[in-house]
Design a protein around this motif. Structure first.
Motif, PDB file in Angstrom:
ATOM      1  N   ILE A  73     -19.296  15.028 -32.053  1.00 13.94           N
ATOM      2  CA  ILE A  73     -20.296  16.030 -31.716  1.00 13.94           C
ATOM      3  C   ILE A  73     -20.961  16.466 -33.020  1.00 13.94           C
ATOM      4  O   ILE A  73     -20.268  16.851 -33.972  1.00 13.94           O
ATOM      5  N   GLY A  74     -22.292  16.366 -33.083  1.00 13.80           N
ATOM      6  CA  GLY A  74     -22.986  16.648 -34.323  1.00 13.80           C
ATOM      7  C   GLY A  74     -24.051  17.720 -34.192  1.00 13.80           C
ATOM      8  O   GLY A  74     -24.629  17.926 -33.120  1.00 13.80           O
ATOM      9  N   LEU A  75     -24.299  18.416 -35.291  1.00 16.20           N
ATOM     10  CA  LEU A  75     -25.345  19.423 -35.388  1.00 16.20           C
ATOM     11  C   LEU A  75     -26.095  19.176 -36.691  1.00 16.20           C
ATOM     12  O   LEU A  75     -25.486  19.126 -37.765  1.00 16.20           O
ATOM     13  N   ASP A  76     -27.425  18.988 -36.593  1.00 21.93           N
ATOM     14  CA  ASP A  76     -28.224  18.614 -37.751  1.00 21.93           C
ATOM     15  C   ASP A  76     -29.399  19.574 -37.877  1.00 21.93           C
ATOM     16  O   ASP A  76     -30.132  19.794 -36.900  1.00 21.93           O
ATOM     17  N   GLY A  77     -29.577  20.163 -39.057  1.00 21.28           N
ATOM     18  CA  GLY A  77     -30.660  21.122 -39.255  1.00 21.28           C
ATOM     19  C   GLY A  77     -31.407  20.868 -40.547  1.00 21.28           C
ATOM     20  O   GLY A  77     -30.827  20.399 -41.542  1.00 21.28           O
ATOM     21  N   THR A  78     -32.716  21.170 -40.549  1.00 18.82           N
ATOM     22  CA  THR A  78     -33.545  21.060 -41.748  1.00 18.82           C
ATOM     23  C   THR A  78     -34.414  22.312 -41.881  1.00 18.82           C
ATOM     24  O   THR A  78     -34.821  22.908 -40.875  1.00 18.82           O
ATOM     25  N   TYR A  79     -34.696  22.695 -43.131  1.00 21.97           N
ATOM     26  CA  TYR A  79     -35.554  23.836 -43.398  1.00 21.97           C
ATOM     27  C   TYR A  79     -36.470  23.494 -44.562  1.00 21.97           C
ATOM     28  O   TYR A  79     -36.007  23.057 -45.630  1.00 21.97           O
ATOM     29  N   ALA A 108     -28.641  20.167 -43.504  1.00 21.39           N
ATOM     30  CA  ALA A 108     -27.204  20.344 -43.267  1.00 21.39           C
ATOM     31  C   ALA A 108     -26.827  19.586 -42.008  1.00 21.39           C
ATOM     32  O   ALA A 108     -27.506  19.702 -40.984  1.00 21.39           O
ATOM     33  N   THR A 109     -25.767  18.800 -42.098  1.00 24.29           N
ATOM     34  CA  THR A 109     -25.259  18.054 -40.947  1.00 24.29           C
ATOM     35  C   THR A 109     -23.765  18.315 -40.807  1.00 24.29           C
ATOM     36  O   THR A 109     -23.008  18.108 -41.765  1.00 24.29           O
ATOM     37  N   PHE A 110     -23.377  18.778 -39.628  1.00 26.75           N
ATOM     38  CA  PHE A 110     -21.955  19.024 -39.345  1.00 26.75           C
ATOM     39  C   PHE A 110     -21.522  18.099 -38.214  1.00 26.75           C
ATOM     40  O   PHE A 110     -22.204  17.981 -37.196  1.00 26.75           O
ATOM     41  N   GLU A 111     -20.383  17.421 -38.400  1.00 26.17           N
ATOM     42  CA  GLU A 111     -19.851  16.533 -37.369  1.00 26.17           C
ATOM     43  C   GLU A 111     -18.390  16.849 -37.091  1.00 26.17           C
ATOM     44  O   GLU A 111     -17.606  17.066 -38.028  1.00 26.17           O
ATOM     45  N   HIS A 112     -18.040  16.889 -35.810  1.00 28.90           N
ATOM     46  CA  HIS A 112     -16.656  17.092 -35.371  1.00 28.90           C
ATOM     47  C   HIS A 112     -16.242  15.885 -34.547  1.00 28.90           C
ATOM     48  O   HIS A 112     -16.840  15.598 -33.503  1.00 28.90           O
ATOM     49  N   ALA A 113     -15.241  15.158 -35.021  1.00 29.00           N
ATOM     50  CA  ALA A 113     -14.732  13.986 -34.301  1.00 29.00           C
ATOM     51  C   ALA A 113     -13.541  14.404 -33.450  1.00 29.00           C
ATOM     52  O   ALA A 113     -12.635  15.105 -33.916  1.00 29.00           O
ATOM     53  N   LEU A 114     -13.553  13.976 -32.194  1.00 30.73           N
ATOM     54  CA  LEU A 114     -12.477  14.325 -31.278  1.00 30.73           C
ATOM     55  C   LEU A 114     -11.244  13.469 -31.542  1.00 30.73           C
ATOM     56  O   LEU A 114     -11.335  12.346 -32.046  1.00 30.73           O
ATOM     57  N   GLU A 115     -10.096  13.983 -31.172  1.00 29.82           N
ATOM     58  CA  GLU A 115      -8.841  13.256 -31.370  1.00 29.82           C
ATOM     59  C   GLU A 115      -8.730  12.108 -30.386  1.00 29.82           C
ATOM     60  O   GLU A 115      -9.117  12.216 -29.220  1.00 29.82           O
ATOM     61  N   ILE A 127     -24.305  13.771 -29.303  1.00 29.26           N
ATOM     62  CA  ILE A 127     -22.968  13.210 -29.071  1.00 29.26           C
ATOM     63  C   ILE A 127     -23.059  11.725 -29.391  1.00 29.26           C
ATOM     64  O   ILE A 127     -23.881  11.007 -28.811  1.00 29.26           O
ATOM     65  N   GLY A 128     -22.253  11.273 -30.318  1.00 26.75           N
ATOM     66  CA  GLY A 128     -22.284   9.875 -30.735  1.00 26.75           C
ATOM     67  C   GLY A 128     -20.891   9.312 -30.904  1.00 26.75           C
ATOM     68  O   GLY A 128     -19.949   9.731 -30.220  1.00 26.75           O
ATOM     69  N   ALA A 129     -20.769   8.390 -31.827  1.00 25.12           N
ATOM     70  CA  ALA A 129     -19.484   7.738 -32.079  1.00 25.12           C
ATOM     71  C   ALA A 129     -19.237   7.665 -33.576  1.00 25.12           C
ATOM     72  O   ALA A 129     -20.172   7.454 -34.363  1.00 25.12           O
ATOM     73  N   SER A 130     -17.998   7.858 -33.984  1.00 20.55           N
ATOM     74  CA  SER A 130     -17.660   7.845 -35.399  1.00 20.55           C
ATOM     75  C   SER A 130     -17.602   6.413 -35.929  1.00 20.55           C
ATOM     76  O   SER A 130     -17.591   5.440 -35.166  1.00 20.55           O
ATOM     77  N   ASP A 131     -17.560   6.312 -37.240  1.00 19.45           N
ATOM     78  CA  ASP A 131     -17.401   5.019 -37.885  1.00 19.45           C
ATOM     79  C   ASP A 131     -15.967   4.514 -37.670  1.00 19.45           C
ATOM     80  O   ASP A 131     -15.091   5.254 -37.196  1.00 19.45           O
ATOM     81  N   PHE A 186     -33.284  12.775 -26.911  1.00 13.39           N
ATOM     82  CA  PHE A 186     -33.416  11.498 -27.602  1.00 13.39           C
ATOM     83  C   PHE A 186     -32.186  10.629 -27.400  1.00 13.39           C
ATOM     84  O   PHE A 186     -31.071  11.110 -27.131  1.00 13.39           O
ATOM     85  N   LEU A 187     -32.411   9.336 -27.530  1.00 13.45           N
ATOM     86  CA  LEU A 187     -31.352   8.340 -27.517  1.00 13.45           C
ATOM     87  C   LEU A 187     -31.535   7.494 -28.759  1.00 13.45           C
ATOM     88  O   LEU A 187     -32.537   6.800 -28.913  1.00 13.45           O
ATOM     89  N   ASP A 188     -30.594   7.592 -29.672  1.00 14.00           N
ATOM     90  CA  ASP A 188     -30.682   6.929 -30.975  1.00 14.00           C
ATOM     91  C   ASP A 188     -29.428   6.091 -31.173  1.00 14.00           C
ATOM     92  O   ASP A 188     -28.309   6.599 -31.057  1.00 14.00           O
ATOM     93  N   SER A 189     -29.604   4.805 -31.478  1.00  9.08           N
ATOM     94  CA  SER A 189     -28.449   3.926 -31.644  1.00  9.08           C
ATOM     95  C   SER A 189     -27.607   4.316 -32.852  1.00  9.08           C
ATOM     96  O   SER A 189     -26.447   3.916 -32.951  1.00  9.08           O
ATOM     97  N   GLN A 190     -28.154   5.102 -33.773  1.00 13.10           N
ATOM     98  CA  GLN A 190     -27.380   5.529 -34.931  1.00 13.10           C
ATOM     99  C   GLN A 190     -26.682   6.866 -34.692  1.00 13.10           C
ATOM    100  O   GLN A 190     -25.501   7.024 -35.000  1.00 13.10           O
ATOM    101  N   ARG A 191     -27.394   7.838 -34.115  1.00  7.05           N
ATOM    102  CA  ARG A 191     -26.784   9.163 -33.892  1.00  7.05           C
ATOM    103  C   ARG A 191     -26.128   9.281 -32.530  1.00  7.05           C
ATOM    104  O   ARG A 191     -25.048   9.856 -32.407  1.00  7.05           O
ATOM    105  N   GLY A 192     -26.776   8.779 -31.468  1.00  4.73           N
ATOM    106  CA  GLY A 192     -26.242   8.884 -30.123  1.00  4.73           C
ATOM    107  C   GLY A 192     -27.246   9.539 -29.190  1.00  4.73           C
ATOM    108  O   GLY A 192     -28.457   9.390 -29.335  1.00  4.73           O
ATOM    109  N   LEU A 193     -26.752  10.298 -28.232  1.00  2.72           N
ATOM    110  CA  LEU A 193     -27.575  10.987 -27.241  1.00  2.72           C
ATOM    111  C   LEU A 193     -27.620  12.467 -27.590  1.00  2.72           C
ATOM    112  O   LEU A 193     -26.583  13.088 -27.822  1.00  2.72           O
ATOM    113  N   GLY A 194     -28.838  13.038 -27.620  1.00  5.09           N
ATOM    114  CA  GLY A 194     -28.913  14.435 -27.999  1.00  5.09           C
ATOM    115  C   GLY A 194     -30.238  15.069 -27.664  1.00  5.09           C
ATOM    116  O   GLY A 194     -31.068  14.517 -26.935  1.00  5.09           O
TER     117      GLY A 194
END
Length: 265
Positions: A119-125, A134-141, A88-92, A66-74
């Motif tokens: 870099i994000g990981l999003d899961g639903t159950y 649960a959504t986990f995001e890691h922003a690069l330096e 993979i997207g961009a931080s605020d 997918f390509l999402d203007s809010q989340r990014g490419l994934g």
């Protein structure tokens, strides 16, 4: 955190070249266009609201790319009970001066927090009517290596949601959530270093990692026909003590309101 609108662009033609020809049939692809407006705080902790135009696009391939203007490419998948996506997207961003729809002059001297890859990981159950998320995001330096504003950070959001109403007037969903950040996240968004304190109106403040906020969302959606729908969302975030005690925070309760029209094809 305020509602984040991330801009991400990629040539759709280039993406199509990576997929088999039989996957490029129009009926295998899903796309949606969004347009509307959102009222959000000028920064997390601000007592100023700003009305911002909202526009977005989402394209999903038959293989889950997918390509999402809010989340990014994934890539993601969604089964009956479980869904997972990585992206993979961009931080605020945050500016230390008022600039159109971003930043505030109240932060003068704090320095701007620039966008960096996330870099994000999003899961639903699904548990019956309940949906655990649960959504986990890691922003690069950032390459600038400014310890005050450019450090890498990690953020975790946990949520539980359930439908409250579904009928002729659309569907209403309620959600409760908690957000957590590591020490670098809290220092970046709520901390005030000695250098920042010397350049701004704020005293130095060392924010520790932990709970950022607790919040609730109320979402309403109404389909008009097979292509058109409208939706709105009211989001409230109550900042935890670690964030709320920051001298840059003027209001502990942060409220956002989104309204949009969606065209799906």
């Amino acid at each position: 955190m305020p509602v984040s609108f991330r801009t991400f662009s990629l040539s759709l033609t280039s993406l199509c070249l990576l997929l088999p020809t039989d996957a490029l049939r129009a009926e295998d692809w899903q796309a949606s266009l969004r347009a509307g407006a959102v009222s959000v705080p000028r920064y997390s902790g601000s007592d100023e609201q700003v009305l911002t135009p909202l526009a977005g696009v989402e394209i999903v391939s038959p293989y889950g790319v997918f390509l999402d203007s809010q989340r990014g490419l994934g890539w993601g998948f969604d089964e009956d009970d479980f869904g997972l996506s990585v992206y993979i997207g961009a931080s605020d961003v945050r500016k230390d001066r008022r600039s159109k729809y971003k930043g505030s002059n109240h932060l003068e001297g704090m320095g701007s927090i620039k966008s960096r890859p996330v870099i994000g990981l999003d899961g639903t159950y699904h548990m019956g009517p309940l949906i655990l998320g649960a959504t986990f995001e890691h922003a690069l330096e950032k390459d600038d290596d400014d310890h005050d504003t450019d450090s890498s950070w990690n953020r975790l959001k946990l949520s539980i949601s359930a439908p409250l109403y579904e009928g002729r007037f659309g569907k209403v969903t309620g959600s409760l959530n908690s957000q957590f950040g590591d020490g670098d996240y809290m220092r970046t968004w709520y901390g005030v270093s000695t250098g920042q304190a010397s350049r701004s109106r704020f005293r130095a403040y060392d924010a520790s990692g932990g709970l950022i906020s607790r919040g609730a969302d109320l979402t309403w959606s109404l389909p008009i026909d097979e292509h058109w729908s409208v939706s709105s969302m009211l989001s409230m975030q109550y900042l935890s003590h670690e964030a709320a005690d920051s001298p840059i925070v003027e209001r502990r309760m942060q409220t956002s309101l989104v309204g949009q029209v969606i065209y799906t094809f």
